[in-house]
Design an enzyme around this catalytic site. Structure first.
Site, short mmCIF file in Angstrom:
data_model
loop_
_atom_site.label_atom_id
_atom_site.label_comp_id
_atom_site.label_asym_id
_atom_site.label_seq_id
_atom_site.Cartn_x
_atom_site.Cartn_y
_atom_site.Cartn_z
N GLU A 1 0.86 -1.19 0.00
CA GLU A 1 0.00 0.00 0.00
C GLU A 1 0.89 1.24 0.00
O GLU A 1 1.66 1.46 0.93
CB GLU A 1 -0.90 -0.02 1.24
CG GLU A 1 -1.72 1.23 1.45
CD GLU A 1 -2.38 1.27 2.83
OE1 GLU A 1 -2.71 2.38 3.29
OE2 GLU A 1 -2.54 0.19 3.44
N THR B 1 -4.64 5.89 2.27
CA THR B 1 -5.08 7.23 2.66
C THR B 1 -5.89 7.85 1.53
O THR B 1 -5.71 9.01 1.15
CB THR B 1 -3.88 8.14 3.04
OG1 THR B 1 -2.94 7.40 3.82
CG2 THR B 1 -4.34 9.31 3.89
N LYS C 1 -10.25 -2.28 7.86
CA LYS C 1 -8.99 -1.96 8.53
C LYS C 1 -9.31 -1.38 9.91
O LYS C 1 -9.91 -0.30 10.00
CB LYS C 1 -8.18 -0.96 7.71
CG LYS C 1 -6.85 -0.59 8.35
CD LYS C 1 -6.06 0.38 7.51
CE LYS C 1 -6.56 1.79 7.62
NZ LYS C 1 -5.63 2.77 7.02
#
Length: 213
Positions: free
Chosen positions: A40, A66, A126
């Protein structure tokens, strides 16, 4: 390569939060050598879209992290991101991911947030910041939500990653314990590969498939 299945198979993904990445392809290769194939790259890194494009062109399983807006989501997918990660509930991001057929891992902490993330179509949730409540929180969440795919992020390292898996997480996130900003910026690929291997080894043996005698 299916991004979500890769994460589930490895029981891990790496999140890289660094001010600069000298070679995203070499970074992904180093992590894969250590046993972590999904990476990521976050929007907090300048020039992340080009980094995603370069790494994805090299054959790595690359996601964008993000991701806060629909614009972020579209740009990341257009650059080759194979999965998206949000720090919290972002319905607009979920809409774009669904329309484009890209899995999203949505951030949550409370039971209500986890349910909202699942309602938005998150392939996994998450739990962030995982350090706040620790592995016991995962057992608590999975009591009423046994089918939720939960992934801890924030404060996960080689000393506690196995505890999160034992509590029911389907995978864990390797952060600065494996990919420190200084190592990423300087291109310390062998060190990153070694740290990734230590992290993966700390997860312990893979559980036997259901129904195995």
């Amino acid at each position: 390569m299916n991004a979500v299945q890769t994460i589930l198979d490895d029981r891990a993904l790496a999140v890289v939060r660094a001010p600069s990445i000298s070679d995203p392809t070499a970074l992904a290769d180093a992590l894969a050598r250590g046993g972590i194939r999904a990476v990521e790259l976050t929007f907090t890194t300048p020039g992340v879209l080009e980094l995603i494009r370069t790494a994805a062109d090299g054959g790595a399983v690359i996601g964008a992290g993000t991701v806060l807006t629909a614009e972020h989501a579209r740009a990341a997918i257009d650059s080759g991101a194979q999965f998206l990660v949000t720090p919290g509930l972002r319905p607009a991001v979920a809409d774009i991911a669904s329309a484009r057929g890209i899995p999203v891992m949505m951030g949550a902490l409370t039971p209500s947030e986890v349910m909202d993330a699942l309602d938005l179509g998150a392939a996994a949730v998450k739990i962030f910041p995982a350090r706040a409540l620790g592995p016991a929180h995962f057992k608590d969440l999975l009591g009423p939500l046994p089918d939720a795919n939960l992934v801890p992020s924030g404060g996960v390292n080689a000393s506690n990653a196995a505890d999160f898996l034992a509590a029911g997480a389907v995978a864990v996130t390797a952060g600065t314990d494996v990919v420190s900003p200084s190592a990423v910026a300087s291109g310390a690929w062998d060190d990153i590969a070694a740290r990734a291997q230590i992290f993966v080894d700390s997860l312990g043996p893979r559980p036997l498939p259901k129904g195995h005698l």
